[in-house]
Design a protein around this motif. Sequence first.
Motif, mmCIF file in Angstrom:
data_model
loop_
_atom_site.group_PDB
_atom_site.id
_atom_site.type_symbol
_atom_site.label_atom_id
_atom_site.label_comp_id
_atom_site.label_asym_id
_atom_site.label_seq_id
_atom_site.Cartn_x
_atom_site.Cartn_y
_atom_site.Cartn_z
ATOM 1 N N ALA A 164 5.104 2.282 -19.779
ATOM 2 C CA ALA A 164 5.303 1.273 -19.290
ATOM 3 C C ALA A 164 6.230 0.100 -19.519
ATOM 4 C CB ALA A 164 4.423 0.190 -19.479
ATOM 5 N N GLU A 165 6.478 0.461 -21.529
ATOM 6 C CA GLU A 165 7.669 -0.313 -21.893
ATOM 7 C C GLU A 165 9.055 0.274 -20.952
ATOM 8 O OE1 GLU A 165 5.740 -3.964 -23.552
ATOM 9 O OE2 GLU A 165 7.845 -2.949 -22.963
ATOM 10 N N GLN A 166 9.582 1.622 -21.657
ATOM 11 C CA GLN A 166 10.605 2.060 -21.103
ATOM 12 C C GLN A 166 11.020 2.229 -19.680
ATOM 13 O OE1 GLN A 166 12.518 4.382 -23.585
ATOM 14 N NE2 GLN A 166 13.876 4.330 -22.020
ATOM 15 N N VAL A 167 9.754 2.147 -18.533
ATOM 16 C CA VAL A 167 10.215 2.716 -17.101
ATOM 17 C C VAL A 167 10.898 1.165 -17.082
ATOM 18 C CG1 VAL A 167 9.493 2.026 -15.056
ATOM 19 C CG2 VAL A 167 8.096 4.027 -16.870
ATOM 20 N N VAL A 168 10.161 -0.477 -17.468
ATOM 21 C CA VAL A 168 10.570 -1.707 -17.098
ATOM 22 C C VAL A 168 12.033 -1.825 -18.081
ATOM 23 C CG1 VAL A 168 10.838 -3.702 -18.779
ATOM 24 C CG2 VAL A 168 8.950 -2.740 -17.300
ATOM 25 N N LEU A 169 12.190 -0.932 -19.160
ATOM 26 C CA LEU A 169 14.190 -1.039 -19.922
ATOM 27 C C LEU A 169 14.808 -0.450 -18.961
ATOM 28 C CD1 LEU A 169 13.268 -0.558 -23.740
ATOM 29 C CD2 LEU A 169 14.270 -2.295 -22.918
ATOM 30 N N SER A 170 14.182 0.785 -19.073
ATOM 31 C CA SER A 170 15.693 1.957 -17.407
ATOM 32 C C SER A 170 15.625 0.784 -16.639
ATOM 33 C CB SER A 170 14.884 3.017 -17.238
ATOM 34 O OG SER A 170 14.435 3.645 -18.731
ATOM 35 N N ALA A 171 15.023 0.450 -16.201
ATOM 36 C CA ALA A 171 14.553 -0.531 -14.269
ATOM 37 C C ALA A 171 15.636 -1.723 -14.625
ATOM 38 C CB ALA A 171 13.504 -0.842 -14.000
ATOM 39 N N ARG A 172 16.128 -2.196 -15.798
ATOM 40 C CA ARG A 172 16.270 -3.197 -16.470
ATOM 41 C C ARG A 172 18.025 -3.344 -16.131
ATOM 42 N NH1 ARG A 172 13.573 -8.232 -16.684
ATOM 43 N NH2 ARG A 172 15.340 -8.989 -18.737
ATOM 44 N N ALA A 173 18.455 -1.985 -17.056
ATOM 45 C CA ALA A 173 19.406 -1.296 -17.560
ATOM 46 C C ALA A 173 19.765 -0.523 -16.368
ATOM 47 C CB ALA A 173 19.604 -0.133 -18.673
ATOM 48 N N ALA A 174 19.644 -0.030 -15.375
ATOM 49 C CA ALA A 174 20.010 0.249 -14.043
ATOM 50 C C ALA A 174 20.520 -0.866 -13.531
ATOM 51 C CB ALA A 174 18.890 1.067 -13.110
ATOM 52 N N ILE A 175 19.519 -2.117 -12.912
ATOM 53 C CA ILE A 175 19.599 -2.870 -11.660
ATOM 54 C C ILE A 175 20.925 -3.844 -12.871
ATOM 55 C CG2 ILE A 175 18.509 -4.815 -11.269
ATOM 56 C CD1 ILE A 175 16.065 -3.391 -11.111
ATOM 57 N N ALA A 176 20.961 -4.238 -14.252
ATOM 58 C CA ALA A 176 21.869 -4.806 -14.494
ATOM 59 C C ALA A 176 23.234 -3.855 -14.120
ATOM 60 C CB ALA A 176 21.770 -4.760 -16.279
ATOM 61 N N ARG A 177 23.154 -2.998 -14.232
ATOM 62 C CA ARG A 177 23.706 -1.520 -14.402
ATOM 63 C C ARG A 177 25.039 -1.520 -12.331
ATOM 64 N NH1 ARG A 177 22.284 2.218 -17.067
ATOM 65 N NH2 ARG A 177 21.765 3.830 -15.309
ATOM 66 N N ARG A 178 24.008 -0.760 -11.951
ATOM 67 C CA ARG A 178 23.804 -0.896 -10.181
ATOM 68 C C ARG A 178 23.866 -1.906 -9.819
ATOM 69 N NH1 ARG A 178 24.106 5.354 -9.889
ATOM 70 N NH2 ARG A 178 21.422 6.089 -10.121
ATOM 71 N N GLY A 179 22.777 -2.756 -9.698
ATOM 72 C CA GLY A 179 22.219 -3.796 -8.704
ATOM 73 C C GLY A 179 21.007 -2.303 -8.391
ATOM 74 N N GLU A 180 20.328 -2.216 -8.950
ATOM 75 C CA GLU A 180 19.551 -0.604 -7.886
ATOM 76 C C GLU A 180 18.599 0.020 -9.447
ATOM 77 O OE1 GLU A 180 20.211 -0.091 -3.352
ATOM 78 O OE2 GLU A 180 21.066 1.585 -4.736
ATOM 79 N N PHE A 181 17.960 0.354 -8.623
ATOM 80 C CA PHE A 181 16.525 1.347 -10.019
ATOM 81 C C PHE A 181 15.975 2.778 -8.916
ATOM 82 C CE2 PHE A 181 14.990 3.181 -13.102
ATOM 83 C CZ PHE A 181 13.648 3.245 -13.417
ATOM 84 N N HIS A 182 17.033 4.144 -9.260
ATOM 85 C CA HIS A 182 16.354 4.815 -8.472
ATOM 86 C C HIS A 182 14.885 6.164 -8.964
ATOM 87 C CE1 HIS A 182 18.414 3.879 -5.507
ATOM 88 N NE2 HIS A 182 19.670 3.343 -6.092
ATOM 89 N N LEU A 183 14.076 5.289 -8.725
ATOM 90 C CA LEU A 183 12.831 6.020 -9.537
ATOM 91 C C LEU A 183 11.585 7.464 -8.885
ATOM 92 C CD1 LEU A 183 10.363 5.566 -12.181
ATOM 93 C CD2 LEU A 183 9.811 3.557 -10.751
ATOM 94 N N VAL A 184 11.422 8.489 -9.386
ATOM 95 C CA VAL A 184 11.119 9.176 -9.192
ATOM 96 C C VAL A 184 9.826 9.462 -10.003
ATOM 97 C CG1 VAL A 184 11.010 11.959 -9.350
ATOM 98 C CG2 VAL A 184 13.354 10.927 -8.809
ATOM 99 N N LEU A 185 8.196 8.809 -9.236
ATOM 100 C CA LEU A 185 7.118 9.083 -9.787
ATOM 101 C C LEU A 185 7.000 10.776 -9.851
ATOM 102 C CD1 LEU A 185 5.802 6.570 -7.995
ATOM 103 C CD2 LEU A 185 6.898 6.742 -10.142
ATOM 104 N N SER A 186 6.036 10.454 -11.247
ATOM 105 C CA SER A 186 4.804 12.453 -11.047
ATOM 106 C C SER A 186 3.856 12.614 -10.606
ATOM 107 C CB SER A 186 4.695 12.619 -12.713
ATOM 108 O OG SER A 186 3.939 13.189 -12.485
ATOM 109 N N GLY A 187 2.946 13.941 -9.675
ATOM 110 C CA GLY A 187 1.623 13.503 -9.727
ATOM 111 C C GLY A 187 0.996 13.433 -10.576
ATOM 112 N N GLY A 188 -0.037 13.943 -10.204
ATOM 113 C CA GLY A 188 -0.701 14.552 -11.008
ATOM 114 C C GLY A 188 -1.743 13.557 -11.527
ATOM 115 N N SER A 189 -2.957 13.200 -12.619
ATOM 116 C CA SER A 189 -3.333 12.195 -12.967
ATOM 117 C C SER A 189 -3.360 11.963 -14.334
ATOM 118 C CB SER A 189 -5.071 13.010 -13.268
ATOM 119 O OG SER A 189 -4.535 13.918 -14.763
ATOM 120 N N THR A 190 -2.543 11.932 -15.574
ATOM 121 C CA THR A 190 -1.474 11.310 -16.324
ATOM 122 C C THR A 190 -0.498 9.917 -16.144
ATOM 123 O OG1 THR A 190 -1.431 13.032 -17.578
ATOM 124 C CG2 THR A 190 -0.336 11.891 -18.245
ATOM 125 N N PRO A 191 -0.125 9.976 -15.455
ATOM 126 C CA PRO A 191 0.538 8.500 -14.905
ATOM 127 C C PRO A 191 -0.085 7.846 -14.078
ATOM 128 C CG PRO A 191 1.727 10.828 -13.748
ATOM 129 C CD PRO A 191 0.363 10.864 -14.286
#
Length: 247
Positions: free
Chosen positions: A19-46
């Motif tokens: 979760a910390e990593q997703v937040v970091l990646s999101a904030r960096a992408a939004i700072a860089r280009r105003g959007e965050f394009h995130l692909v979710l995994s399926g299954g049970s782990t996530p």
Amino acid sequence: MTSRIQVFSDAEALSLAAAEQVVLSARAAIARRGEFHLVLSGGSTPKRLYEQLASPQFRGRVDWSRVHIYFGDERSVPPDHPDSNFRMANTALMQPLTLDSSHVHRMQGEQQDLEQAARDYARIIQLRVPQTNALPVFDLVLLGMGDDGHTASLFPQTTALKEKDRLVAPVYVEKLHTWRLTLTYPVINNAQQVLFLIAGSSKAQRLAEVLTGQPVDYPVKAVQPRGELLWYLDESAAALLPQEIRA
Ligand code: 6PG
């Protein structure tokens, strides 16, 4: 490509770190280009990761109005079916965050014509996601690994492994007697970051074979993104890894 392995005490610690990593990646992408394009995994782990992201501890740290959600794969079931990857993520993440539905891009696994559903989804990705090398560049792709070494719905001995042009493909999985839709290697490997979340002792043998460079050709091995490849493991999944490759 840079690669990093991190081992956490258990699945809960793994989910918190992810979760910390997703937040970091999101904030960096939004700072860089105003959007965050995130692909979710399926299954049970996530599932626990998605619940963490929607919790008071994390939800306020991302401007979710700038986040676009996609799926790495989907089962051939309706979106309200217990097996649906969309249903799991919708319950754990999108609904609690009241995400704008126009920002959630669902694979329509329920369609009779999965070739058309694959074409439709590829078009959405091509229209929505910024491109490099004439291919969409997702900011972060979340993936899991099955105990047979599959990822997304890139299963061993399936036609989807050979897809070099299509971004999304229907795939018949013999061992499960079912059809799936999956992103293919060209689009997964064009991502800024790929984060594998792998937990549980059932994954330990395969994971050790993959991460110690043994001559195996499990589908996960062909995930080699242009950007950063992160392996977030719990102790059970990492149990057979030699000390020197554990971070
Ligand atoms: C799916 C996933 C699949 C999953 C692995 C691991 O639709 O099932 O995309 O690739 O990530 O099978 O699943 P678990 O997290 O349940 O072990």
